[in-house]
Write a protein that holds these residues in place. Structure first.
Motif, PDB file in Angstrom:
ATOM      1  N   ILE A 155       0.849  -1.185   0.000  1.00 39.09           N
ATOM      2  CA  ILE A 155       0.000   0.000   0.000  1.00 39.09           C
ATOM      3  C   ILE A 155       0.886   1.238   0.000  1.00 39.09           C
ATOM      4  CG2 ILE A 155      -1.947  -1.120   1.158  1.00 39.09           C
ATOM      5  CD1 ILE A 155      -1.003   0.067   3.785  1.00 39.09           C
ATOM      6  N   GLU A 156       0.288   2.403  -0.142  1.00 35.66           N
ATOM      7  CA  GLU A 156       1.040   3.655  -0.107  1.00 35.66           C
ATOM      8  C   GLU A 156       1.522   3.947   1.316  1.00 35.66           C
ATOM      9  OE1 GLU A 156       1.955   6.175  -2.213  1.00 35.66           O
ATOM     10  OE2 GLU A 156       1.450   4.899  -3.923  1.00 35.66           O
ATOM     11  N   PRO A 157       2.716   4.551   1.468  1.00 36.26           N
ATOM     12  CA  PRO A 157       3.185   4.904   2.812  1.00 36.26           C
ATOM     13  C   PRO A 157       2.184   5.747   3.597  1.00 36.26           C
ATOM     14  CG  PRO A 157       4.981   5.138   1.246  1.00 36.26           C
ATOM     15  CD  PRO A 157       3.746   4.833   0.448  1.00 36.26           C
ATOM     16  N   MET A 158       1.507   6.685   2.927  1.00 34.17           N
ATOM     17  CA  MET A 158       0.566   7.523   3.658  1.00 34.17           C
ATOM     18  C   MET A 158      -0.704   6.767   4.062  1.00 34.17           C
ATOM     19  SD  MET A 158       1.558  10.353   4.668  1.00 34.17           S
ATOM     20  CE  MET A 158       3.172  11.117   4.568  1.00 34.17           C
ATOM     21  N   GLU A 159      -0.963   5.627   3.437  1.00 33.44           N
ATOM     22  CA  GLU A 159      -2.028   4.756   3.937  1.00 33.44           C
ATOM     23  C   GLU A 159      -1.616   4.137   5.265  1.00 33.44           C
ATOM     24  OE1 GLU A 159      -4.348   2.166   1.145  1.00 33.44           O
ATOM     25  OE2 GLU A 159      -2.813   2.804  -0.284  1.00 33.44           O
ATOM     26  N   VAL A 160      -0.345   3.770   5.355  1.00 28.10           N
ATOM     27  CA  VAL A 160       0.191   3.254   6.619  1.00 28.10           C
ATOM     28  C   VAL A 160       0.068   4.320   7.701  1.00 28.10           C
ATOM     29  CG1 VAL A 160       2.276   2.449   7.809  1.00 28.10           C
ATOM     30  CG2 VAL A 160       1.799   1.679   5.476  1.00 28.10           C
ATOM     31  N   VAL A 161       0.502   5.534   7.367  1.00 29.48           N
ATOM     32  CA  VAL A 161       0.447   6.648   8.315  1.00 29.48           C
ATOM     33  C   VAL A 161      -0.982   6.877   8.794  1.00 29.48           C
ATOM     34  CG1 VAL A 161       0.677   9.162   8.513  1.00 29.48           C
ATOM     35  CG2 VAL A 161       2.508   7.807   7.462  1.00 29.48           C
ATOM     36  N   GLN A 162      -1.930   6.924   7.854  1.00 33.99           N
ATOM     37  CA  GLN A 162      -3.324   7.187   8.220  1.00 33.99           C
ATOM     38  C   GLN A 162      -3.876   6.077   9.106  1.00 33.99           C
ATOM     39  OE1 GLN A 162      -5.036   9.809   7.815  1.00 33.99           O
ATOM     40  NE2 GLN A 162      -7.132   9.171   8.264  1.00 33.99           N
ATOM     41  N   ARG A 163      -3.631   4.833   8.727  1.00 37.61           N
ATOM     42  CA  ARG A 163      -4.180   3.696   9.466  1.00 37.61           C
ATOM     43  C   ARG A 163      -3.723   3.716  10.923  1.00 37.61           C
ATOM     44  NH1 ARG A 163      -2.744  -2.027   7.090  1.00 37.61           N
ATOM     45  NH2 ARG A 163      -4.137  -1.236   5.470  1.00 37.61           N
ATOM     46  N   TYR A 164      -2.422   3.917  11.132  1.00 40.45           N
ATOM     47  CA  TYR A 164      -1.891   3.787  12.480  1.00 40.45           C
ATOM     48  C   TYR A 164      -1.989   5.082  13.290  1.00 40.45           C
ATOM     49  CZ  TYR A 164      -0.509  -0.776  10.912  1.00 40.45           C
ATOM     50  OH  TYR A 164      -0.549  -2.066  10.428  1.00 40.45           O
ATOM     51  N   THR A 165      -2.174   6.208  12.605  1.00 38.43           N
ATOM     52  CA  THR A 165      -2.505   7.438  13.335  1.00 38.43           C
ATOM     53  C   THR A 165      -3.907   7.337  13.912  1.00 38.43           C
ATOM     54  OG1 THR A 165      -1.054   8.780  11.914  1.00 38.43           O
ATOM     55  CG2 THR A 165      -2.732   9.944  13.168  1.00 38.43           C
ATOM     56  N   VAL A 166      -4.830   6.792  13.114  1.00 35.24           N
ATOM     57  CA  VAL A 166      -6.208   6.588  13.595  1.00 35.24           C
ATOM     58  C   VAL A 166      -6.206   5.610  14.764  1.00 35.24           C
ATOM     59  CG1 VAL A 166      -8.455   5.596  12.993  1.00 35.24           C
ATOM     60  CG2 VAL A 166      -7.321   7.170  11.407  1.00 35.24           C
ATOM     61  N   ASP A 167      -5.439   4.529  14.651  1.00 33.36           N
ATOM     62  CA  ASP A 167      -5.349   3.560  15.756  1.00 33.36           C
ATOM     63  C   ASP A 167      -4.807   4.220  17.021  1.00 33.36           C
ATOM     64  OD1 ASP A 167      -4.948   0.732  16.991  1.00 33.36           O
ATOM     65  OD2 ASP A 167      -2.937   1.596  17.058  1.00 33.36           O
ATOM     66  N   PHE A 168      -3.772   5.035  16.859  1.00 36.25           N
ATOM     67  CA  PHE A 168      -3.160   5.740  17.989  1.00 36.25           C
ATOM     68  C   PHE A 168      -4.189   6.613  18.700  1.00 36.25           C
ATOM     69  CE2 PHE A 168      -0.844   9.702  19.285  1.00 36.25           C
ATOM     70  CZ  PHE A 168      -0.156   9.161  20.351  1.00 36.25           C
ATOM     71  N   HIS A 169      -4.934   7.388  17.933  1.00 30.83           N
ATOM     72  CA  HIS A 169      -5.943   8.267  18.522  1.00 30.83           C
ATOM     73  C   HIS A 169      -7.067   7.475  19.180  1.00 30.83           C
ATOM     74  CE1 HIS A 169      -4.584  11.696  15.650  1.00 30.83           C
ATOM     75  NE2 HIS A 169      -3.984  11.783  16.814  1.00 30.83           N
ATOM     76  N   ASN A 170      -7.494   6.386  18.543  1.00 29.05           N
ATOM     77  CA  ASN A 170      -8.577   5.575  19.102  1.00 29.05           C
ATOM     78  C   ASN A 170      -8.184   4.970  20.446  1.00 29.05           C
ATOM     79  OD1 ASN A 170     -10.312   6.075  16.977  1.00 29.05           O
ATOM     80  ND2 ASN A 170      -9.835   4.186  15.882  1.00 29.05           N
ATOM     81  N   ILE A 171      -6.953   4.459  20.521  1.00 30.23           N
ATOM     82  CA  ILE A 171      -6.488   3.852  21.773  1.00 30.23           C
ATOM     83  C   ILE A 171      -6.394   4.909  22.867  1.00 30.23           C
ATOM     84  CG2 ILE A 171      -4.476   2.831  22.915  1.00 30.23           C
ATOM     85  CD1 ILE A 171      -6.107   0.804  21.393  1.00 30.23           C
ATOM     86  N   LEU A 172      -5.823   6.070  22.541  1.00 31.05           N
ATOM     87  CA  LEU A 172      -5.684   7.117  23.550  1.00 31.05           C
ATOM     88  C   LEU A 172      -7.044   7.649  23.992  1.00 31.05           C
ATOM     89  CD1 LEU A 172      -2.709   6.780  23.014  1.00 31.05           C
ATOM     90  CD2 LEU A 172      -2.478   9.247  22.857  1.00 31.05           C
TER      91      LEU A 172
END
Length: 493
Positions: free
Chosen positions: A100-117
């Motif tokens: 996938i695109e690097p920015m897809e990685v960034v988006q996916r795991y930024t969303v995960d980070f925010h959801n967990i916090l």
């Protein structure tokens, strides 16, 4: 209310190795920067512990009335594997593996980070800048460091000259490492031939043809060094000098050490007055490691879908568990520890529930002002949450004594007890009241009340077998009944 005028905080400063009285640069304002995640995977519990520590610091400073600008970045480029200056970008590698695109990685795991916090009830930072959003600032910073004679360009990459810097400054003062020791312990590695010395670190890396994440610069199409990002973003939003810089203990060297060097090389001054480092999180007495399998992520801990714990744990219980240890102490995550914290958390919440129904007396037999000050004293002593929690349980004892009639509080003192408990439990520690947040609590209460009535009827009819069966099966379901002079109450265990 400006409570900071009457509460003097002492902070353990990693730079000096001692507790120091906190004096912000601007009287009622605090600037705080904390190194955020590199968003190439799901956030791990060690990171959660670090960010939770600084969420508590943020909360307490706000509680005291400081106007806090809290900056926590997102690293979405430039962080190479093993924190090195050569090799593959962590995000690019994940993108290649998942196609996938690097920015897809960034988006996916930024969303995960925010959801967990969000699940753990973190306050959002004031500003959350990204590395890719500040490429221009980073290029300008590199130019300044080059012009000041502390960096050099080779084949399109730019490196910080650690030896030149150490001639007039002190490289290693945060981590207490001497450059001569680093030289002695460094072996030559392949791919470092561009550097004058192995200790030099990258400010800008020329991108290889296959490297997707790249930006134009005066030196090459490339990407910034990981250490540079935080220097650029912290000083942009907090100024050339600011109050607090935080992060995990693992970032002290080389990341924070390099931040200090970059800032002093560019601005001629040390950037931060108080360096704070949260210690590591272990699992069952051992370092967390994916390679050994000794690891658990937040989602697994919350769901119970793991082979390390006996059950699932609520976010408030996990947060309470972490607050029971100083942020500077190594914390061992165990099932026994979480079970004990769950009982303590429920005791605290039960007491707060009782507190709402307490009646004031004409006189007070407890010195609530002294108890309140003990809570502030704990947090003023380097944010000592374990001592704060011990004091809060002293408050729980008072609540139970007032309920039983062995102690009394007048209207003013009872109000102060309520205000103080609520402020420290919810505003400062960031715990959420289980009775307010757990879905279906009202229905559960109604159902348990029906069972309590059935049990009372059984006892009145001398059917003690049924009475005991109701009590025991509720206990197995985690609901404890307590018989008292005012009737039967229940709590979740």
């Amino acid at each position: 209310m400006q409570l900071f005028k009457e509460n003097q905080i002492k902070i353990y400063n990693s730079l000096t190795g001692q507790k120091e009285i906190f004096k912000p640069i601007n009287d009622s304002h605090v600037g705080m920067y904390v190194c955020g995640p590199t968003v190439y995977s799901n956030v791990h519990l060690g990171n959660v512990r670090t960010f939770m520590s600084f969420d508590m610091v943020f909360r307490y400073l706000k509680h005291l009335g400081y106007k806090v600008r809290y900056v926590r970045n997102i690293t979405d480029a430039g962080h190479l594997e093993n924190d090195a200056d050569a090799g593959e970008d962590k995000i690019t590698k994940k993108a290649r593996l998942e196609q996938i695109e690097p920015m897809e990685v960034v988006q996916r795991y930024t969303v995960d980070f925010h959801n967990i916090l969000n699940t753990f009830n973190f306050l959002p930072p004031s500003i959350e800048p990204t590395a890719t959003g500040h490429i221009i600032e980073q290029i300008e910073l590199i130019n300044t460091i080059i012009n000041n004679g502390f960096a050099y360009e080779v084949n399109g990459s730019v490196y910080f000259d650690v030896h030149k810097f150490d001639e007039t400054n002190e490289y290693g003062k945060l981590s207490k490492r001497k450059l001569e020791d680093l030289i002695h312990n460094t072996r030559e590695l392949d791919g470092q031939s561009d550097k004058k010395n192995p200790q030099d670190f990258a400010l800008w890396k020329k991108a290889e043809p296959q490297h997707i994440m790249r930006w134009p610069s005066p030196w090459s199409d490339g990407f910034p060094g990981w250490h540079l990002e935080c220097t650029a973003m912290s000083t942009k939003y907090l100024g050339e000098q600011f109050d607090i810089h935080g992060g995990g203990m693992d970032l002290k060297f080389p990341h924070h050490e390099c931040e200090i060097a970059q800032n002093e090389a560019a601005k001629g001054k040390s950037p931060v007055n108080y360096w704070m480092h949260a210690n590591m999180l272990e699992l069952n007495g051992q370092r967390m490691s994916k390679t050994t399998g000794n690891t658990i992520n937040p989602g697994e801990l919350l769901s119970g879908d793991n082979d390390k714990m006996s059950k699932a744990y609520a976010p408030g219980v996990i947060r309470f568990f972490m607050a029971q240890s100083s942020y500077r102490s190594v914390l061992d995550l165990t099932d026994d520890g979480l079970l004990a914290s769950e009982k303590g958390f429920n005791r605290l919440m039960d007491a707060i529930h009782v507190l709402d129904s307490l009646k004031a007396s004409k006189t007070s037999s407890i010195d609530i002002n002294a108890w309140k000050q003990s809570c502030y004293n704990a947090m003023n002593d380097d944010f000592n949450s374990p001592i704060l929690i011990a004091n809060l349980f002293e408050g729980v004892k008072y609540i139970n004594q007032i309920k039983e009639g062995t102690e009394t509080l007048n209207t003013e003192d009872l109000s102060l007890l309520k205000q103080t408990i609520n402020a420290f439990v919810f505003d400062v520690l960031g715990l959420e009241n289980a009775t307010k947040t757990e879905a279906g609590t009202d229905k559960l209460s109604s159902a348990v009340d029906i069972l309590i009535k059935l049990r009372q009827d059984a006892r009145a009819n001398k059917d003690f077998a049924l009475s005991d069966k109701i009590r025991d099966e509720l206990a197995e379901a985690g609901i404890q009944l307590k018989d008292g002079k005012d009737g039967t109450t229940f709590s979740l265990s």
